[in-house]
Design a protein around this motif. Sequence first.
Motif, PDB file in Angstrom:
ATOM      1  N   UNK A 659       4.610  -5.440 -14.331  1.00 30.74           N
ATOM      2  CA  UNK A 659       4.918  -5.894 -12.973  1.00 30.74           C
ATOM      3  C   UNK A 659       5.525  -4.759 -12.150  1.00 30.74           C
ATOM      4  N   UNK A 660       6.446  -4.030 -12.753  1.00 26.87           N
ATOM      5  CA  UNK A 660       7.100  -2.935 -12.035  1.00 26.87           C
ATOM      6  C   UNK A 660       6.109  -1.816 -11.726  1.00 26.87           C
ATOM      7  N   UNK A 661       5.243  -1.483 -12.665  1.00 24.73           N
ATOM      8  CA  UNK A 661       4.232  -0.461 -12.415  1.00 24.73           C
ATOM      9  C   UNK A 661       3.362  -0.837 -11.231  1.00 24.73           C
ATOM     10  N   UNK A 662       2.918  -2.076 -11.205  1.00 25.90           N
ATOM     11  CA  UNK A 662       2.050  -2.526 -10.112  1.00 25.90           C
ATOM     12  C   UNK A 662       2.776  -2.436  -8.773  1.00 25.90           C
ATOM     13  N   UNK A 663       4.034  -2.821  -8.742  1.00 26.29           N
ATOM     14  CA  UNK A 663       4.814  -2.740  -7.502  1.00 26.29           C
ATOM     15  C   UNK A 663       4.886  -1.298  -6.998  1.00 26.29           C
ATOM     16  N   UNK A 664       5.128  -0.380  -7.919  1.00 27.40           N
ATOM     17  CA  UNK A 664       5.276   1.020  -7.523  1.00 27.40           C
ATOM     18  C   UNK A 664       3.939   1.600  -7.069  1.00 27.40           C
ATOM     19  N   UNK A 665       2.855   1.267  -7.772  1.00 27.07           N
ATOM     20  CA  UNK A 665       1.534   1.755  -7.363  1.00 27.07           C
ATOM     21  C   UNK A 665       1.164   1.212  -5.977  1.00 27.07           C
ATOM     22  N   UNK A 666       1.481  -0.043  -5.726  1.00 25.78           N
ATOM     23  CA  UNK A 666       1.204  -0.635  -4.407  1.00 25.78           C
ATOM     24  C   UNK A 666       1.958   0.114  -3.311  1.00 25.78           C
ATOM     25  N   UNK A 667       3.226   0.401  -3.596  1.00 22.00           N
ATOM     26  CA  UNK A 667       4.036   1.113  -2.602  1.00 22.00           C
ATOM     27  C   UNK A 667       3.489   2.513  -2.364  1.00 22.00           C
ATOM     28  N   UNK A 668       3.145   3.218  -3.429  1.00 24.26           N
ATOM     29  CA  UNK A 668       2.598   4.564  -3.299  1.00 24.26           C
ATOM     30  C   UNK A 668       1.324   4.563  -2.476  1.00 24.26           C
ATOM     31  N   UNK A 669       0.445   3.630  -2.748  1.00 24.45           N
ATOM     32  CA  UNK A 669      -0.813   3.536  -1.990  1.00 24.45           C
ATOM     33  C   UNK A 669      -0.515   3.287  -0.510  1.00 24.45           C
ATOM     34  N   UNK A 670       0.438   2.413  -0.241  1.00 22.04           N
ATOM     35  CA  UNK A 670       0.824   2.120   1.133  1.00 22.04           C
ATOM     36  C   UNK A 670       1.335   3.365   1.851  1.00 22.04           C
ATOM     37  N   UNK A 671       2.173   4.135   1.170  1.00 18.15           N
ATOM     38  CA  UNK A 671       2.747   5.327   1.807  1.00 18.15           C
ATOM     39  C   UNK A 671       1.679   6.391   2.067  1.00 18.15           C
ATOM     40  N   UNK A 672       0.730   6.528   1.135  1.00 20.48           N
ATOM     41  CA  UNK A 672      -0.351   7.501   1.354  1.00 20.48           C
ATOM     42  C   UNK A 672      -1.225   7.070   2.513  1.00 20.48           C
ATOM     43  N   UNK A 673      -1.464   5.781   2.650  1.00 20.45           N
ATOM     44  CA  UNK A 673      -2.266   5.290   3.776  1.00 20.45           C
ATOM     45  C   UNK A 673      -1.613   5.610   5.109  1.00 20.45           C
ATOM     46  N   UNK A 674      -0.285   5.548   5.164  1.00 24.53           N
ATOM     47  CA  UNK A 674       0.416   5.935   6.396  1.00 24.53           C
ATOM     48  C   UNK A 674       0.170   7.405   6.708  1.00 24.53           C
ATOM     49  N   UNK A 675       0.184   8.249   5.662  1.00 26.27           N
ATOM     50  CA  UNK A 675      -0.044   9.687   5.847  1.00 26.27           C
ATOM     51  C   UNK A 675      -1.473   9.935   6.331  1.00 26.27           C
ATOM     52  N   UNK A 676      -2.432   9.208   5.762  1.00 20.01           N
ATOM     53  CA  UNK A 676      -3.831   9.397   6.149  1.00 20.01           C
ATOM     54  C   UNK A 676      -4.019   9.101   7.627  1.00 20.01           C
ATOM     55  N   UNK A 677      -3.392   8.043   8.113  1.00 21.51           N
ATOM     56  CA  UNK A 677      -3.559   7.646   9.513  1.00 21.51           C
ATOM     57  C   UNK A 677      -2.831   8.608  10.447  1.00 21.51           C
ATOM     58  N   UNK A 678      -1.594   8.972  10.095  1.00 21.55           N
ATOM     59  CA  UNK A 678      -0.792   9.787  11.024  1.00 21.55           C
ATOM     60  C   UNK A 678      -0.976  11.282  10.816  1.00 21.55           C
ATOM     61  N   UNK A 679      -1.396  11.704   9.616  1.00 24.23           N
ATOM     62  CA  UNK A 679      -1.533  13.128   9.316  1.00 24.23           C
ATOM     63  C   UNK A 679      -2.896  13.470   8.777  1.00 24.23           C
ATOM     64  N   UNK A 680      -3.920  13.044   9.497  1.00 23.74           N
ATOM     65  CA  UNK A 680      -5.286  13.251   9.023  1.00 23.74           C
ATOM     66  C   UNK A 680      -5.664  14.705   8.840  1.00 23.74           C
ATOM     67  N   UNK A 681      -4.979  15.607   9.552  1.00 27.15           N
ATOM     68  CA  UNK A 681      -5.290  17.040   9.410  1.00 27.15           C
ATOM     69  C   UNK A 681      -4.984  17.530   8.001  1.00 27.15           C
ATOM     70  N   UNK A 682      -3.919  16.984   7.401  1.00 26.18           N
ATOM     71  CA  UNK A 682      -3.567  17.408   6.040  1.00 26.18           C
ATOM     72  C   UNK A 682      -4.612  16.924   5.034  1.00 26.18           C
TER      73      UNK A 682
END
Length: 976
Positions: A659-682
């Motif tokens: 359960x904890x692993x899944x929670x952390x993976x979900x959060x990580x995916x969410x944070x990367x998606x924010x980077x993709x949208x706001x920092x597409x140049x990277x």
Amino acid sequence: MNFEINRIYSGFKLLEEKNISDISSTARLFYHEKSGAKLISIENSDDNKVFSISFKTLPDNSTGVFHILEHSVLCGSRKFPSKEPFVELVKGSLNTYLNAATYPDKTMYPVASKNDKDFRNLMDVYLDAVFYPNIYKYPEIMKQEGWHYEINNKDEELKYKGVVYNEMQGVYSSPESLLFRGINSNLFPDTPYAFDSGGDPDDIPNLTQEQFLDYHKKFYHPSNSYIYLYGDMNIEENLKFIDENYLSNFNKLNLNIEISSQKPFKEMQEKFINYPISNEESELDKTYLSLNFVIGDVKDRELYLAFDLLEDMLLETSASPLKKALIDSSIAKDVFGIYNNGSLQTSLSIIIKNSNEDKKEKFKSVVFNTLKDIVKNGFDRDLIEAVINSKEFELKESDYSSYPKGLAYCEKVLGSLLYGGDPFQNLEFNQMLNKIKANAYNGYFEKLIEDNILNNNHSLLFMVIPKKNLAEKKAKEQREKLSAIKSSLTEEKIEKLIEENFILTKRQSSPDSQEDLEKIPLLSIEDVKKNLDTYNTIIGDKKDYKILYTELVTNGIDYIDFYFDTSYVAQEKIPYITLLSYLLGRVDTENYSYEELSNEVNKNTGGIDFSAEAYSNIAVTGEYSPKFIVKGKSLHSKSQNLLDIVFEIIKLSKFDNHKRLKEIFDELKSRIEMIIVSGGHRIASSKLASYYSEMGKYIDTINGFTFYKFLTDIEKNFNSKKDEVIKNLLEVSESIFTSSNLIVNIGAAKEDYKNLSEILQSIISDKLKPSLKEPTKYKFELKKENEALVTSSKVQYVAKGYNFSQFGFKYSGKLQVLRTISNYDYLWNNVRVKGGAYGVFINFKRNGNMSITSYRDPNLKETIDVYDKFYKYINTFSADEREMTKYILGTISSLDTPLTNSMICDRQAALYIGNIDDDFLQEEREEILKTSVEDIRSFAPLIEQCMKEDCICVLGGKEKIEQNSNLFNSIINVFN
């Protein structure tokens, strides 16, 4: 010198002076009697001096007028009439910081430099820009920086174009940006915060030239200004300069520019906004839900600091009870909070991401029930101690690595002064922190919750909800609107628009006169330090590892970092290195639950961070060293605790809680998606490098789009893959955490190092063993993939590049001068000024990788065409001695950025791992200082060869990508 209260110094009356021991400074508040300007000086021994002039700018619409003004006043002025003095300063001064920023209620113009002469020059240009800009002479400035109708012949469609317009198109493509703007506007609907000071793309075209000038006349007057001086300087000389050259020319006005408070709501409001997703995306689990509360007056210094701590307790640590309750409720995949203390009334936002609209009632229920439970039963004492200790460490360390310390203090000063409060209250934190600590365990924070959240009707449930076809619908509506506008225009009016576009293009294409350029102050090469700053790093060889030690003045703080060689990890398991870096410190260990571990970290240290990185080897072309980095810092008295916790985490972490692993993976995916949208140049530039560079491929696998796809697959198929994931994590962890090829990097005071070395030797010999494996020599298949990564964005991030060492070209420091020339001349003029993109960057790496990437770009093919013609510009490049001096100075300034202790440690480790010594860096510096026009021209074949390879990667909107589909080998939808 000694200053006296109520005495006048060059027109400035000293109103207040106090010693602020918390930041080792003397602070003064002056008032300029003739003009009405306020001036704050923070005097101390910091040689990185900061100047800023700020204005209270209160929007009454969302045309972005203040954002456009921020850009436009830096496009030429009375004394400095060149088209872009800002750019001339960027490429030709020794500044350590140079920028401007628009906030919801203020606009700031900050600069910093360690050179006294340069500092005065920067101050002069910025003061002339804000008080005497050329916007009154050239309407083309507002058209270029704000918006205009683009049409070059009568048969063309009408289009909107402008730098700020395109920047905000990018901002409004981000659901997070829509969320934050929506919260502000709906919490404070009867105040200036109801409007977007940055500009809503739908409203920006409503701004007229007349309105634009009127706002400048009203708001950019000294009576509405806040001037700031920081650092080691002759304050009286600077007061005299500002008075004689600027403020003495103005008379005080009663402008009555005041911010009104929002009348409290009688009950919670509920609002929403839609954001666009592609037709191929599912709307499921894509909604943002937020609960928002107006807390109080920003001038209440105790409430200001207390809620900063409370937000951390509730939402920012692994032990935060509200975050844990929301994650456990399974209504969202990511949780975060924001304490907004940058406006007249502070507010707290509780946000969940990757949720659904039908979860809003459960969201409210979980939040309020959890908060009631905290009020009834109290916070965990360890959590309170941990958060207070962490905040105290942060305040005392004052490590603002992204910008000068003096600028951070400026924002703290304005955070009270702008609203009529004590300008220095946010710099004096010790007394207030001690007061809070004294009451912290007696229901103090629980009462804050009860009074300011549970019994607070001035609140808002705000949702950002995905909607398919929204982007296409808005694009269609805009085309129809522009078509209708064009149809309504007479032929004469259309011809006038065409003529205006011609005049604008002519202005953009015409070089500044030599006379205008020479009015911008310039240092000489003699003003530059010939030798680079060096640090005495001692390399110690232990039995199984190396120690790098750099002697620093640290105020009792030890910096201890571990660089583990990850080449012992099998190639197919490389992405697990990043998964491991995100899990460590967030999962249980043998002796602590993850909540207890979080508290232990925050009680005893200034933070422990884990990351994956790679460093190119300057000695061998194409080689690189992959590393897993553990960064820690603590007071010296707690260094043993720091090391015990580090080894508890890296050796005894448990990955068996599904359960904890899944929670952390979900959060990580969410944070990367924010980077993709706001920092597409990277994302685009990382993917690009993976086509032609082994190191680029590795980095994309651990940190780029390739890693995101790997993570998406795990998240989607977690139930079937969880056992395999755990097995691989354990294997990767065992492969990494050995003493083989380990580097320990220490920054500490001389008197503390011996003790640290002994503790380290004991703990490493006890906890780490040499690897039983041989390191892996990774071999990737490199190929030109030329991908288009499709999002619902309205702008593009266009990357093109190659590795020049593959053609036999050698790296030279002179390439960094070419970088300065490119970023602020050819590329700037063609991609930003003429093309309307918000930014464009070229990079030359020591390993031979080069790339050009645009940022928030309305174009695609047109930008690639600019890149392809770049070599022709270099081939015929010309510049006189003054221009070359300018480019060299701008390049040196980027090398001489002041470093915090943490940054010094990072630098020394990177140099050692990359086989770079001081001789190499000194030679690089000398190459920069000796760069000639002929040297720059000699790089034309390098650029031509790299561009001919036609390696491109674009992240952007579907419409533009489909219009240019012939450029790509594959078109990939980023989000499912």
